[in-house]
Design an enzyme around this catalytic site. Structure first.
Site, mmCIF file in Angstrom:
data_model
loop_
_atom_site.group_PDB
_atom_site.id
_atom_site.type_symbol
_atom_site.label_atom_id
_atom_site.label_comp_id
_atom_site.label_asym_id
_atom_site.label_seq_id
_atom_site.Cartn_x
_atom_site.Cartn_y
_atom_site.Cartn_z
ATOM 1 N N GLY A 11 0.830 -1.209 0.000
ATOM 2 C CA GLY A 11 0.000 0.000 0.000
ATOM 3 C C GLY A 11 0.861 1.255 0.000
ATOM 4 O O GLY A 11 2.092 1.193 -0.141
ATOM 5 N N ASP A 32 0.458 -8.957 1.621
ATOM 6 C CA ASP A 32 -0.548 -8.037 1.080
ATOM 7 C C ASP A 32 -1.350 -8.750 0.004
ATOM 8 O O ASP A 32 -0.779 -9.334 -0.909
ATOM 9 C CB ASP A 32 0.144 -6.796 0.487
ATOM 10 C CG ASP A 32 -0.809 -5.630 0.302
ATOM 11 O OD1 ASP A 32 -1.849 -5.809 -0.349
ATOM 12 O OD2 ASP A 32 -0.512 -4.541 0.818
ATOM 13 N N ASN A 33 -2.691 -8.692 0.105
ATOM 14 C CA ASN A 33 -3.533 -9.338 -0.911
ATOM 15 C C ASN A 33 -3.942 -8.367 -2.029
ATOM 16 O O ASN A 33 -4.786 -8.693 -2.849
ATOM 17 C CB ASN A 33 -4.781 -9.961 -0.276
ATOM 18 C CG ASN A 33 -5.775 -8.900 0.179
ATOM 19 O OD1 ASN A 33 -5.425 -7.724 0.285
ATOM 20 N ND2 ASN A 33 -6.999 -9.305 0.451
ATOM 21 N N SER A 76 -5.181 -2.593 6.040
ATOM 22 C CA SER A 76 -6.564 -2.146 6.283
ATOM 23 C C SER A 76 -6.909 -1.146 5.191
ATOM 24 O O SER A 76 -6.062 -0.329 4.829
ATOM 25 C CB SER A 76 -6.678 -1.429 7.635
ATOM 26 O OG SER A 76 -7.923 -0.756 7.725
ATOM 27 N N GLY A 103 -1.289 -13.056 16.760
ATOM 28 C CA GLY A 103 -0.935 -14.449 17.055
ATOM 29 C C GLY A 103 0.402 -14.812 16.433
ATOM 30 O O GLY A 103 1.232 -15.497 17.052
ATOM 31 N N TYR A 146 -14.674 1.909 10.030
ATOM 32 C CA TYR A 146 -13.224 2.156 10.097
ATOM 33 C C TYR A 146 -12.827 2.546 11.525
ATOM 34 O O TYR A 146 -11.933 1.948 12.120
ATOM 35 C CB TYR A 146 -12.854 3.257 9.105
ATOM 36 C CG TYR A 146 -11.381 3.594 9.052
ATOM 37 C CD1 TYR A 146 -10.459 2.677 8.563
ATOM 38 C CD2 TYR A 146 -10.913 4.842 9.475
ATOM 39 C CE1 TYR A 146 -9.099 2.991 8.506
ATOM 40 C CE2 TYR A 146 -9.566 5.167 9.411
ATOM 41 C CZ TYR A 146 -8.659 4.238 8.922
ATOM 42 O OH TYR A 146 -7.319 4.552 8.865
ATOM 43 N N GLN A 163 -2.388 -9.848 28.578
ATOM 44 C CA GLN A 163 -2.699 -11.236 28.939
ATOM 45 C C GLN A 163 -1.702 -12.238 28.378
ATOM 46 O O GLN A 163 -1.435 -13.256 28.997
ATOM 47 C CB GLN A 163 -4.117 -11.582 28.453
ATOM 48 C CG GLN A 163 -4.608 -12.911 29.007
ATOM 49 C CD GLN A 163 -5.948 -13.315 28.418
ATOM 50 O OE1 GLN A 163 -6.824 -12.492 28.222
ATOM 51 N NE2 GLN A 163 -6.087 -14.589 28.130
ATOM 52 N N THR A 176 -1.480 11.565 6.404
ATOM 53 C CA THR A 176 -0.138 11.509 5.833
ATOM 54 C C THR A 176 -0.254 11.480 4.315
ATOM 55 O O THR A 176 -1.195 10.898 3.778
ATOM 56 C CB THR A 176 0.599 10.265 6.368
ATOM 57 O OG1 THR A 176 0.670 10.375 7.791
ATOM 58 C CG2 THR A 176 2.009 10.156 5.821
ATOM 59 N N ARG A 187 -8.879 11.081 -0.839
ATOM 60 C CA ARG A 187 -8.308 11.909 0.215
ATOM 61 C C ARG A 187 -7.949 13.286 -0.364
ATOM 62 O O ARG A 187 -7.716 13.436 -1.564
ATOM 63 C CB ARG A 187 -7.116 11.208 0.857
ATOM 64 C CG ARG A 187 -7.595 9.981 1.650
ATOM 65 C CD ARG A 187 -6.501 9.290 2.410
ATOM 66 N NE ARG A 187 -5.922 8.179 1.700
ATOM 67 C CZ ARG A 187 -5.206 7.209 2.275
ATOM 68 N NH1 ARG A 187 -5.002 7.222 3.564
ATOM 69 N NH2 ARG A 187 -4.701 6.238 1.570
HETATM 70 P P1 NAD Z 1 -3.458 1.620 1.623
HETATM 71 O O1 NAD Z 1 -4.873 1.277 1.252
HETATM 72 O O2 NAD Z 1 -2.600 2.244 0.583
HETATM 73 O O3 NAD Z 1 -2.716 0.343 2.190
HETATM 74 C C1 NAD Z 1 -3.370 -0.711 2.853
HETATM 75 C C2 NAD Z 1 -2.793 -2.021 2.334
HETATM 76 O O4 NAD Z 1 -3.407 -3.115 3.039
HETATM 77 C C3 NAD Z 1 -3.082 -2.244 0.850
HETATM 78 O O5 NAD Z 1 -1.887 -2.561 0.157
HETATM 79 C C4 NAD Z 1 -4.065 -3.407 0.837
HETATM 80 O O6 NAD Z 1 -3.977 -4.204 -0.333
HETATM 81 C C5 NAD Z 1 -3.676 -4.154 2.097
HETATM 82 N N1 NAD Z 1 -4.770 -4.985 2.618
HETATM 83 C C6 NAD Z 1 -6.055 -4.592 2.864
HETATM 84 N N2 NAD Z 1 -6.774 -5.646 3.302
HETATM 85 C C7 NAD Z 1 -5.938 -6.700 3.362
HETATM 86 C C8 NAD Z 1 -6.091 -8.068 3.733
HETATM 87 N N3 NAD Z 1 -7.274 -8.553 4.153
HETATM 88 N N4 NAD Z 1 -5.017 -8.899 3.673
HETATM 89 C C9 NAD Z 1 -3.812 -8.429 3.238
HETATM 90 N N5 NAD Z 1 -3.602 -7.150 2.861
HETATM 91 C C10 NAD Z 1 -4.655 -6.298 2.921
HETATM 92 O O7 NAD Z 1 -3.561 2.565 2.915
HETATM 93 P P2 NAD Z 1 -2.424 3.418 3.643
HETATM 94 O O8 NAD Z 1 -2.783 4.854 3.525
HETATM 95 O O9 NAD Z 1 -1.087 2.976 3.237
HETATM 96 O O10 NAD Z 1 -2.701 3.010 5.169
HETATM 97 C C11 NAD Z 1 -1.924 1.993 5.801
HETATM 98 C C12 NAD Z 1 -2.341 1.881 7.257
HETATM 99 O O11 NAD Z 1 -2.123 3.119 7.929
HETATM 100 C C13 NAD Z 1 -3.809 1.540 7.451
HETATM 101 O O12 NAD Z 1 -3.940 0.635 8.536
HETATM 102 C C14 NAD Z 1 -4.445 2.862 7.813
HETATM 103 O O13 NAD Z 1 -5.591 2.700 8.610
HETATM 104 C C15 NAD Z 1 -3.314 3.551 8.557
HETATM 105 N N6 NAD Z 1 -3.447 5.016 8.482
HETATM 106 C C16 NAD Z 1 -3.107 5.700 7.352
HETATM 107 C C17 NAD Z 1 -3.249 7.086 7.316
HETATM 108 C C18 NAD Z 1 -2.846 7.890 6.098
HETATM 109 O O14 NAD Z 1 -2.939 9.127 6.151
HETATM 110 N N7 NAD Z 1 -2.397 7.304 5.019
HETATM 111 C C19 NAD Z 1 -3.755 7.773 8.434
HETATM 112 C C20 NAD Z 1 -4.113 7.031 9.552
HETATM 113 C C21 NAD Z 1 -3.936 5.657 9.592
#
Ligand code: NAD
Length: 313
Positions: A11, A32-33, A76, A103, A146, A163, A176, A187
């Protein structure tokens, strides 16, 4: 050489984290899926001894049969467009996906860090938001999938720590930005850049007086790795405390792009927070961390490193 497992490593943030860990001499297993990520974000990493991508859906139980020292749990959906399209997936990845990843960290005795979010604070009754603010979240609104998934994932992380003795960390990430954000992910920064670079109207929600604080990606990744290597367990805010209205952001985008786009106003989304700004005293004291890249410089770097064609999409 320490081995780091990064969920969500294909991601936006995950791929920058993989780059930085490899640059620091770590080996990286990217899980990553590709639900919202892309191989394009990691195709430049061509070092099979130091980097491997496993196409695994972490909602199902999974295991990695080699030593792991650090687990960075980022998988996520993260942008409103994605989690509104994938509400059940978002809840499952925050619950089952976090269970499975905790886990795995427990089995490997690895240090575990979860990417949480400023959205756990919901409506900002306290401003700026310190880690001690418990938040004010609407559990049944469209964004609840979310916000509540992340709040549950934080509770789960602390339970595994208390625990099960897992060595855990929680980073609360504030908005970010940087290269590899998808132009249509909804965004504000990729949307405004895409519109400005194509000389199309910039669409600001509401009257544009709502505020946000924007952190450049290299600052965020530096803070994330520092927290992972710190041994601290309670949540830590990482974000840039410089606060801008959305209208100011739109004007900054016009300035760096030299665009003639007009600014137009659209309806405010449901439960959109009115203000957002991190209190970062804890990150400063604990990690010696503070952001170094100002908004205008970060926007320029984003355009340079992503390229105009990619940003226009
Ligand atoms: P993104 O969508 O670019 O990256 C998320 C990655 O998770 C993707 O590559 C997606 O394919 C992978 N993914 C989703 N479901 C999956 C699953 N079931 N199994 C395996 N892989 C899976 O988002 P991002 O902006 O890079 O955010 C990354 C993390 O940072 C997230 O947890 C997000 O909540 C957190 N976050 C990001 C921001 C931001 O500003 N970018 C702010 C707050 C929190």
């Amino acid at each position: 050489m320490p081995t780091c497992l990064v969920t969500g490593g294909a991601g936006f943030l995950g791929s920058h984290l993989c780059d930085e860990l490899i640059a620091r001499g770590h080996r990286v297993i990217c899980v990553d899926n590709l639900e919202t990520g892309s191989l394009v974000n990691i195709e430049h990493i061509r070092d099979p001894d130091r980097f491997v991508h496993l196409n695994i859906d972490i909602i199902e139980p999974y295991y990695v049969d080699e030593p792991v020292d650090f687990v960075y749990h980022l998988a996520s959906p993260a942008s409103p467009i994605d989690y509104l399209r994938l509400p059940l997936h978002t809840l499952k990845v925050g619950s089952y996906g976090t269970h499975h990843t905790l886990g795995l960290a427990k089995a490997h005795r690895a240090r575990f860090l979860i990417a949480s979010t400023s959205e756990v604070y919901g409506d900002p009754h306290v401003h700026p938001q310190p880690e001690s603010y418990w938040g004010h979240v609407n559990p049944i609104g469209p964004r609840g999938v979310y916000d509540e998934a992340k709040r549950y994932a934080e509770a789960l992380t602390m339970a595994y720590h208390r625990q099960q003795g897992v060595d855990t960390a929680i980073i609360r990430i504030f908005n970010t930005y940087g290269a590899r954000m998808r132009p249509h992910d909804g965004r504000a920064i990729p949307t405004f850049l895409r519109q400005a670079l194509a000389n199309r109207p910039i669409t600001v929600f509401g009257d544009g007086s709502q505020t946000r604080s924007f952190c450049y990606v290299s600052d965020l990744i530096r803070g994330m790795i520092a927290l992972s290597e710190s041994g601290y367990h309670d949540p830590v805010n990482v974000g840039n405390p410089d606060e801008f209205t959305l209208l100011e952001l739109a004007k900054a985008v016009l300035e760096v792009t030299g665009s003639q786009s007009e600014i137009v106003f659209e309806a405010l989304p449901i439960d959109d927070p009115k203000q957002r700004r991190p209190e970062i005293a804890l990150a400063r004291d604990l990690l010696g961390w503070s952001p170094q890249v100002a908004l205008i410089d970060g926007l320029r770097r984003t355009i340079e490193s992503a390229g105009v064609e990619t940003l226009v999409g």
